[in-house]
Scaffold this active site. Structure first.
Site, PDB file in Angstrom:
ATOM      1  N   CYS A 105      -0.531   3.830   2.187  1.00  0.00           N
ATOM      2  CA  CYS A 105      -0.028   3.835   4.083  1.00  0.00           C
ATOM      3  C   CYS A 105       1.506   3.728   3.987  1.00  0.00           C
ATOM      4  O   CYS A 105       1.705   4.957   5.073  1.00  0.00           O
ATOM      5  CB  CYS A 105       0.145   2.347   3.307  1.00  0.00           C
ATOM      6  SG  CYS A 105      -1.185   1.337   3.910  1.00  0.00           S
ATOM      7  N   CYS A 155       0.968  -1.161   0.142  1.00  0.00           N
ATOM      8  CA  CYS A 155       0.191  -0.277   0.023  1.00  0.00           C
ATOM      9  C   CYS A 155       1.154   1.470   0.096  1.00  0.00           C
ATOM     10  O   CYS A 155       1.184   1.846   1.233  1.00  0.00           O
ATOM     11  CB  CYS A 155      -0.817  -0.307   1.471  1.00  0.00           C
ATOM     12  SG  CYS A 155      -1.763   1.081   1.348  1.00  0.00           S
TER      13      CYS A 155
END
Length: 285
Positions: free
Chosen positions: A38, A35
């Site tokens: 993230c 991700c």
């Protein structure tokens, strides 16, 4: 890793995500290696966790490795950030957010500066360090817009150091709604009992002697010493200050030394010490 950040595992999830949230807010960061958002959000969260120095716990949950936990929290996209408080998720957001947005989220659930000061003051009160507690509480009282909890703590301190006039003045200012508080009644009773206890025989004897001979410097200094011993610091300072106003070198400097010693006993942050230190400065400069 910082002490304010924890990696969640199956073994520590219950303790760190649920149980710890009863002590302070827990900010859960659900993330994964693949991700990219993230990776941009995580440094922001870590920075804030260190900056707030334990006011909240940052709990990092790898959603791939701990899919069961992510599912239990209803995580459907990454990154997902949740605020846990008292065992329940109370707020959060999805996607990478700017630092200011995260700050605004945290500030809704973190204690205010005056609440932290109140907590520090109560610890000092437990150690009977009332002067230091007053130094914490005085600015907190204004910052909290005269919150009853801070006022009651201040009154408690003033009663314990026998500044009954200041304690009574604060209690008289309590709003009618806060007068229903049990603590208000308890403090009123404590103040009445403390005032009725009266001063020591030594103080009463010296007060009588001073009334008979109002200009006796030796009697004033002895009485000031007894006042200080009995923690009637304001009475002691008010007795000595007029002598210094007449002469800073009164009694060959002994009066000034006694006055300064009383200020030292009170401590630099004590409002009474600040007030009478300022009065001394006006004479000196």
């Amino acid at each position: 890793m910082s002490e304010h950040i924890v990696e969640i595992t199956l073994e520590n999830a219950q303790a760190q995500l649920i149980e710890e949230s009863f002590n302070r807010p827990v900010l859960i960061d659900f993330w994964a290696e693949w991700c990219e958002p993230c990776k941009s959000l995580m440094p922001v969260l870590e920075k804030l966790a260190n900056e707030y120095a334990g006011q909240f716990l940052l709990a990092k949950v790898n959603a791939d490795e701990l899919n069961m936990i992510a599912s239990q929290f209803g995580v459907r996209s990454l990154p997902t950030v949740m605020v846990m408080k008292d065992g329940q998720p109370v707020d959060g957001f999805n996607g990478a957010q700017p630092e200011q947005t995260v700050r605004e989220l945290l500030n809704k659930y973190l204690p205010k500066p005056w609440e932290l000061a109140l907590g520090r003051a109560k610890l000092l009160m437990e150690e009977e360090k009332y002067g230091e507690a007053i130094a914490e509480l005085t600015p907190a009282y204004e910052e909290s817009m005269q919150a009853a909890a801070v006022l009651f703590a201040l009154v408690d301190c003033y009663i314990n150091i026998k500044r009954f006039e200041q304690a009574e003045e604060l209690l008289d200012s309590v709003k009618l709604v806060d007068q229903q508080d049990v603590e208000y009644g308890n403090l009123r009773s404590q103040l009445d009992i403390a005032k009725q206890a009266g001063k020591s025989p030594e103080i009463e004897t010296l007060e009588a002697a001073l009334a008979a001979d109002p200009d006796n410097i030796d009697t004033k200094m002895q009485l000031a010493a007894q006042y200080t011993h009995g923690e009637y610091h304001k009475d002691a300072l008010e007795l000595l200050f007029p002598l210094l106003r007449k002469s800073l070198n009164a009694k060959d400097g002994e009066v000034k030394k006694q006055y300064v010693d009383i200020l030292a006993v009170l401590g630099k942050g004590d409002p009474l010490a600040v007030e009478y230190q300022r009065k001394l400065y006006t004479l000196m400069y």
